[in-house]
Write a protein that holds these residues in place. Structure first.
Motif, PDB file in Angstrom:
ATOM      1  N   MET A  19       8.111  15.108  25.102  1.00  0.00           N
ATOM      2  CA  MET A  19       8.968  14.131  25.310  1.00  0.00           C
ATOM      3  C   MET A  19      10.019  14.484  25.071  1.00  0.00           C
ATOM      4  SD  MET A  19       7.190  12.075  27.194  1.00  0.00           S
ATOM      5  CE  MET A  19       5.946  13.870  28.048  1.00  0.00           C
ATOM      6  N   GLU A  20       9.869  14.459  23.193  1.00  0.00           N
ATOM      7  CA  GLU A  20      11.495  14.478  23.080  1.00  0.00           C
ATOM      8  C   GLU A  20      12.702  15.755  23.638  1.00  0.00           C
ATOM      9  OE1 GLU A  20      10.122  15.743  19.015  1.00  0.00           O
ATOM     10  OE2 GLU A  20       9.779  13.677  18.140  1.00  0.00           O
ATOM     11  N   LEU A  23      13.228  14.678  26.473  1.00  0.00           N
ATOM     12  CA  LEU A  23      14.530  12.944  26.493  1.00  0.00           C
ATOM     13  C   LEU A  23      15.321  14.408  26.633  1.00  0.00           C
ATOM     14  CD1 LEU A  23      12.513  10.253  24.655  1.00  0.00           C
ATOM     15  CD2 LEU A  23      13.854  10.332  27.094  1.00  0.00           C
ATOM     16  N   GLN A  24      15.681  15.089  26.020  1.00  0.00           N
ATOM     17  CA  GLN A  24      16.850  15.508  25.582  1.00  0.00           C
ATOM     18  C   GLN A  24      17.132  16.629  26.442  1.00  0.00           C
ATOM     19  OE1 GLN A  24      16.063  18.053  21.687  1.00  0.00           O
ATOM     20  NE2 GLN A  24      15.932  16.254  20.703  1.00  0.00           N
ATOM     21  N   TYR A  29      14.552  11.481  33.785  1.00  0.00           N
ATOM     22  CA  TYR A  29      13.188  10.567  33.185  1.00  0.00           C
ATOM     23  C   TYR A  29      13.601   8.723  33.868  1.00  0.00           C
ATOM     24  CZ  TYR A  29      16.130  10.743  29.144  1.00  0.00           C
ATOM     25  OH  TYR A  29      17.070   9.503  28.246  1.00  0.00           O
ATOM     26  N   THR A  30      14.978   8.462  33.991  1.00  0.00           N
ATOM     27  CA  THR A  30      14.666   7.113  34.611  1.00  0.00           C
ATOM     28  C   THR A  30      14.784   6.750  36.346  1.00  0.00           C
ATOM     29  OG1 THR A  30      17.571   7.588  35.057  1.00  0.00           O
ATOM     30  CG2 THR A  30      16.020   6.286  32.584  1.00  0.00           C
ATOM     31  N   THR A  51       3.773   3.582  23.999  1.00  0.00           N
ATOM     32  CA  THR A  51       4.787   3.267  22.882  1.00  0.00           C
ATOM     33  C   THR A  51       6.528   4.030  24.224  1.00  0.00           C
ATOM     34  OG1 THR A  51       5.088   5.368  22.053  1.00  0.00           O
ATOM     35  CG2 THR A  51       4.349   3.465  20.984  1.00  0.00           C
ATOM     36  N   LEU A  52       6.376   4.892  25.105  1.00  0.00           N
ATOM     37  CA  LEU A  52       7.356   5.630  26.121  1.00  0.00           C
ATOM     38  C   LEU A  52       7.620   4.668  26.873  1.00  0.00           C
ATOM     39  CD1 LEU A  52       5.101   8.466  26.211  1.00  0.00           C
ATOM     40  CD2 LEU A  52       6.846   8.355  24.348  1.00  0.00           C
ATOM     41  N   LYS A  53       7.392   3.356  26.925  1.00  0.00           N
ATOM     42  CA  LYS A  53       7.843   2.719  28.301  1.00  0.00           C
ATOM     43  C   LYS A  53       9.487   2.559  29.009  1.00  0.00           C
ATOM     44  CE  LYS A  53       6.825   0.362  32.199  1.00  0.00           C
ATOM     45  NZ  LYS A  53       6.036   0.822  32.990  1.00  0.00           N
ATOM     46  N   PRO A  54       9.794   1.915  27.544  1.00  0.00           N
ATOM     47  CA  PRO A  54      11.333   2.103  27.181  1.00  0.00           C
ATOM     48  C   PRO A  54      12.053   3.310  27.432  1.00  0.00           C
ATOM     49  CG  PRO A  54      10.218   1.088  25.069  1.00  0.00           C
ATOM     50  CD  PRO A  54       9.113   1.571  26.293  1.00  0.00           C
ATOM     51  N   GLN A  55      11.866   4.133  27.278  1.00  0.00           N
ATOM     52  CA  GLN A  55      12.035   5.010  27.935  1.00  0.00           C
ATOM     53  C   GLN A  55      11.806   5.559  29.313  1.00  0.00           C
ATOM     54  OE1 GLN A  55      10.796   5.179  25.075  1.00  0.00           O
ATOM     55  NE2 GLN A  55      11.802   6.421  23.055  1.00  0.00           N
ATOM     56  N   PHE A  56      10.431   5.695  29.685  1.00  0.00           N
ATOM     57  CA  PHE A  56      10.340   6.227  30.907  1.00  0.00           C
ATOM     58  C   PHE A  56       9.678   5.104  31.574  1.00  0.00           C
ATOM     59  CE2 PHE A  56       9.421   9.401  27.756  1.00  0.00           C
ATOM     60  CZ  PHE A  56      10.231  10.761  28.625  1.00  0.00           C
TER      61      PHE A  56
END
Length: 130
Positions: A19-20, A23-24, A29-30, A51-56
């Motif tokens: 996941m890191e 994200l980089q 991913y949005t 915890t990943l929900k805000p980023q995805f």
């Protein structure tokens, strides 16, 4: 959009690294749905994935209902009947519970994925060359 699918078990450290990296990257991913299928009710994995929900924002989470984690002593898990009256494959290998579990999880997951709205397409958009 075709979803990005993760079949995960209990290796939170490996998923975190993935996941890191995602994200980089320039992965959209949005916009692309991510589907996480967890092999059972594994609290640490479920907590991390949530915890990943805000980023995805287009993320979905599934828990395999027949997982070996939750049903370890019955088929397809470590069931003694798994190899009863089975002499092995062409090389004499008996069935392996861990591999059988993964196969069943994958098969169930693919059935679930194809039911998602992400794959509802107009038949005129689909082309199959014979």
């Amino acid at each position: 959009n075709i979803p990005f699918v993760f079949l995960v078990k209990n290796r939170v450290d490996l998923l975190r690294t993935s996941m890191e990296s995602l994200l980089q990257s320039d992965f959209p991913y949005t916009h692309v749905p991510l589907v996480f299928s967890i092999d059972g009710h594994i609290a640490e994995m479920l907590s991390y994935v949530l915890t990943l929900k805000p980023q995805f924002p287009r993320m979905e989470v599934m828990v395999h209902p027949h997982s070996c984690h939750d049903h370890g002593d019955v088929f397809p898990g470590n069931d003694p009947a798994l190899n009863k009256n089975y002499t092995g494959d062409v090389n004499g290998h008996l069935r392996n519970a861990a591999l059988t579990c993964t196969k069943h999880h994958f098969t169930w997951l693919m059935g679930q994925i194809w039911k998602l709205d992400h794959f509802v397409v107009n038949s005129k958009q689909v082309r199959v060359d014979a």
